[in-house]
Design a protein around this motif. Structure first.
Motif, PDB file in Angstrom:
ATOM      1  N   LEU A  27       0.832  -1.199   0.000  1.00 10.99           N
ATOM      2  CA  LEU A  27       0.000   0.000   0.000  1.00 10.99           C
ATOM      3  C   LEU A  27       0.871   1.256   0.000  1.00 10.99           C
ATOM      4  O   LEU A  27       2.003   1.235   0.503  1.00 10.99           O
ATOM      5  CB  LEU A  27      -0.892   0.018   1.238  1.00 10.99           C
ATOM      6  CG  LEU A  27      -2.045  -0.985   1.269  1.00 10.99           C
ATOM      7  CD1 LEU A  27      -2.675  -1.002   2.659  1.00 10.99           C
ATOM      8  CD2 LEU A  27      -3.091  -0.637   0.214  1.00 10.99           C
ATOM      9  N   PRO A  28       0.371   2.357  -0.543  1.00 12.66           N
ATOM     10  CA  PRO A  28       1.127   3.620  -0.466  1.00 12.66           C
ATOM     11  C   PRO A  28       1.421   3.971   0.995  1.00 12.66           C
ATOM     12  O   PRO A  28       0.567   3.789   1.872  1.00 12.66           O
ATOM     13  CB  PRO A  28       0.180   4.639  -1.103  1.00 12.66           C
ATOM     14  CG  PRO A  28      -0.745   3.830  -1.951  1.00 12.66           C
ATOM     15  CD  PRO A  28      -0.903   2.511  -1.264  1.00 12.66           C
ATOM     16  N   VAL A  29       2.606   4.466   1.244  1.00 17.83           N
ATOM     17  CA  VAL A  29       2.981   4.823   2.612  1.00 17.83           C
ATOM     18  C   VAL A  29       2.187   6.036   3.067  1.00 17.83           C
ATOM     19  O   VAL A  29       1.687   6.825   2.250  1.00 17.83           O
ATOM     20  CB  VAL A  29       4.494   5.107   2.724  1.00 17.83           C
ATOM     21  CG1 VAL A  29       5.285   3.859   2.387  1.00 17.83           C
ATOM     22  CG2 VAL A  29       4.889   6.267   1.812  1.00 17.83           C
ATOM     23  N   SER A 119     -11.712   5.325   0.718  1.00 21.20           N
ATOM     24  CA  SER A 119     -12.900   5.770  -0.003  1.00 21.20           C
ATOM     25  C   SER A 119     -13.293   4.775  -1.093  1.00 21.20           C
ATOM     26  O   SER A 119     -12.528   3.873  -1.450  1.00 21.20           O
ATOM     27  CB  SER A 119     -12.673   7.157  -0.611  1.00 21.20           C
ATOM     28  OG  SER A 119     -11.656   7.125  -1.610  1.00 21.20           O
ATOM     29  N   ASN A 120     -14.477   4.968  -1.624  1.00 18.61           N
ATOM     30  CA  ASN A 120     -15.043   4.060  -2.614  1.00 18.61           C
ATOM     31  C   ASN A 120     -14.360   4.231  -3.979  1.00 18.61           C
ATOM     32  O   ASN A 120     -13.666   5.206  -4.247  1.00 18.61           O
ATOM     33  CB  ASN A 120     -16.551   4.289  -2.746  1.00 18.61           C
ATOM     34  CG  ASN A 120     -16.888   5.721  -3.128  1.00 18.61           C
ATOM     35  OD1 ASN A 120     -16.323   6.678  -2.602  1.00 18.61           O
ATOM     36  ND2 ASN A 120     -17.826   5.888  -4.039  1.00 18.61           N
ATOM     37  N   MET A 121     -14.593   3.252  -4.836  1.00 17.99           N
ATOM     38  CA  MET A 121     -14.078   3.315  -6.204  1.00 17.99           C
ATOM     39  C   MET A 121     -14.934   4.294  -7.034  1.00 17.99           C
ATOM     40  O   MET A 121     -16.124   4.425  -6.765  1.00 17.99           O
ATOM     41  CB  MET A 121     -14.112   1.912  -6.827  1.00 17.99           C
ATOM     42  CG  MET A 121     -13.209   0.922  -6.090  1.00 17.99           C
ATOM     43  SD  MET A 121     -13.285  -0.757  -6.748  1.00 17.99           S
ATOM     44  CE  MET A 121     -14.811  -1.358  -5.998  1.00 17.99           C
ATOM     45  N   PRO A 122     -14.351   5.022  -7.980  1.00 18.16           N
ATOM     46  CA  PRO A 122     -12.990   4.862  -8.511  1.00 18.16           C
ATOM     47  C   PRO A 122     -11.921   5.689  -7.792  1.00 18.16           C
ATOM     48  O   PRO A 122     -10.780   5.748  -8.234  1.00 18.16           O
ATOM     49  CB  PRO A 122     -13.152   5.378  -9.944  1.00 18.16           C
ATOM     50  CG  PRO A 122     -14.161   6.473  -9.819  1.00 18.16           C
ATOM     51  CD  PRO A 122     -15.130   6.004  -8.772  1.00 18.16           C
ATOM     52  N   TYR A 123     -12.268   6.307  -6.667  1.00 23.81           N
ATOM     53  CA  TYR A 123     -11.328   7.207  -5.988  1.00 23.81           C
ATOM     54  C   TYR A 123     -10.265   6.419  -5.222  1.00 23.81           C
ATOM     55  O   TYR A 123      -9.075   6.597  -5.431  1.00 23.81           O
ATOM     56  CB  TYR A 123     -12.097   8.140  -5.054  1.00 23.81           C
ATOM     57  CG  TYR A 123     -13.305   8.757  -5.703  1.00 23.81           C
ATOM     58  CD1 TYR A 123     -13.196   9.879  -6.504  1.00 23.81           C
ATOM     59  CD2 TYR A 123     -14.583   8.181  -5.546  1.00 23.81           C
ATOM     60  CE1 TYR A 123     -14.314  10.445  -7.116  1.00 23.81           C
ATOM     61  CE2 TYR A 123     -15.695   8.738  -6.151  1.00 23.81           C
ATOM     62  CZ  TYR A 123     -15.558   9.862  -6.937  1.00 23.81           C
ATOM     63  OH  TYR A 123     -16.665  10.406  -7.544  1.00 23.81           O
ATOM     64  N   LEU A 124     -10.729   5.566  -4.327  1.00 23.84           N
ATOM     65  CA  LEU A 124      -9.908   4.630  -3.556  1.00 23.84           C
ATOM     66  C   LEU A 124      -8.617   5.255  -3.035  1.00 23.84           C
ATOM     67  O   LEU A 124      -7.528   5.019  -3.540  1.00 23.84           O
ATOM     68  CB  LEU A 124      -9.590   3.381  -4.385  1.00 23.84           C
ATOM     69  CG  LEU A 124      -9.124   2.182  -3.544  1.00 23.84           C
ATOM     70  CD1 LEU A 124     -10.162   1.805  -2.503  1.00 23.84           C
ATOM     71  CD2 LEU A 124      -8.821   0.976  -4.427  1.00 23.84           C
ATOM     72  N   ARG A 125      -8.769   6.042  -1.989  1.00 27.71           N
ATOM     73  CA  ARG A 125      -7.642   6.671  -1.318  1.00 27.71           C
ATOM     74  C   ARG A 125      -8.000   6.814   0.157  1.00 27.71           C
ATOM     75  O   ARG A 125      -9.176   6.723   0.533  1.00 27.71           O
ATOM     76  CB  ARG A 125      -7.337   8.043  -1.931  1.00 27.71           C
ATOM     77  CG  ARG A 125      -8.514   9.005  -1.837  1.00 27.71           C
ATOM     78  CD  ARG A 125      -8.144  10.387  -2.253  1.00 27.71           C
ATOM     79  NE  ARG A 125      -9.318  11.272  -2.240  1.00 27.71           N
ATOM     80  CZ  ARG A 125      -9.236  12.598  -2.188  1.00 27.71           C
ATOM     81  NH1 ARG A 125      -8.052  13.200  -2.144  1.00 27.71           N
ATOM     82  NH2 ARG A 125     -10.337  13.325  -2.186  1.00 27.71           N
ATOM     83  N   PRO A 126      -7.023   7.080   1.004  1.00 31.92           N
ATOM     84  CA  PRO A 126      -7.351   7.280   2.416  1.00 31.92           C
ATOM     85  C   PRO A 126      -8.066   8.613   2.631  1.00 31.92           C
ATOM     86  O   PRO A 126      -7.561   9.661   2.227  1.00 31.92           O
ATOM     87  CB  PRO A 126      -5.974   7.281   3.105  1.00 31.92           C
ATOM     88  CG  PRO A 126      -5.030   6.702   2.118  1.00 31.92           C
ATOM     89  CD  PRO A 126      -5.570   7.063   0.774  1.00 31.92           C
TER      90      PRO A 126
END
Length: 250
Positions: A27-29, A119-126
């Motif tokens: 996962l991204p740090v 967050s939900n797709m297509p965003y999918l980020r913390p």
């Protein structure tokens, strides 16, 4: 023919050790690294954070608030054992919102310090990161944990199916009223983080169960907003959730 080839697919499955579905080490740090988040755990106590806003959520009701990126918010137990159901959205685009299913897949069935709200797709980020959890319950002998992302919010539709009664102070109803106040609709209310809720699955029937919340007055869970957010929380009508939905608990 080898013994492996003689095994049925069921046998192979039963003999295989569990495989984590996601390589979470890739996962991204976290922005600023773990050292920054360790510092944030004590930022308030160390006098490095300034209180901007404070509000109280009445019993069987909901309130919302805005959190700019880089700010923190706490949900604090103030009057006795109480569960809160929390939603959050991107402030700039509420179509982006907390995705409990992906959060559960990436982290665990119950969240604690260091876990992120995705967050939900297509965003999918913390959207946010948990910086402190004073309960730190872990998992008990029944497999129960605290801060649940396996259950949904209590709602009037399920309540009506089970009791034939209308009841509009369920968490879904409370969150809907708060969402309407913020220019959103019922369709924007989504699966929640069940703050302070103690739950698990029974060993024998694998059914969702609850226990009285272990939260004490003064306990809190604290988050860092990773982007500008709208946050809403409902004080569950079941209080500490020691009774079943549709069975006298609401």
């Amino acid at each position: 023919m080898s013994s492996q080839h003689q095994l049925s697919r069921k046998d192979i499955t039963r003999q295989t050790k569990p495989i984590l579905c996601y390589a979470v080490e890739n996962l991204p740090v976290k922005k600023g690294g773990d050292e920054l988040y360790a510092t944030l755990r004590t930022a308030v106590k160390d006098g490095k954070a300034t209180l901007v806003e404070k509000l109280e959520i009445p019993a069987k009701d909901a309130r919302s608030w805005k959190v700019p990126a880089g700010h923190m918010w706490r949900i604090v137990c103030t009057h006795g054992p109480q569960v809160a159901d929390m939603n959050c959205w991107s402030l700039s685009d509420p179509k982006e919102r907390f995705y409990s299913s992906k959060t559960r897949q990436i982290h665990a069935t119950h969240l604690t310090t260091g876990d992120r709200l995705w967050s939900n797709m297509p965003y999918l980020r913390p959207l946010a990161t948990i910086t402190e959890d004073t309960i730190a319950y872990g998992f008990d002998d029944d497999g129960a944990g605290v801060h649940d992302v396996i259950g949904s919010r209590c709602d009037p539709y399920t309540h009506f199916l089970m009791t034939g009664e209308d009841y509009n102070h369920c968490c879904h109803s409370n969150l809907t009223r708060a969402a309407t106040h913020d220019g959103l609709t019922e369709m924007d209310v989504h699966d929640v983080l069940n703050v302070f809720m103690c739950t698990g699955f029974t060993r024998d029937t694998n059914q969702y169960f609850t226990k009285p919340s272990p939260v004490e007055v003064g306990d809190y869970i604290e988050f860092l907003a990773e982007t500008d957010l709208l946050v809403s929380a409902s004080t569950c009508p079941q209080g500490d959730v020691s009774l079943a939905c549709g069975g006298g608990g609401e």
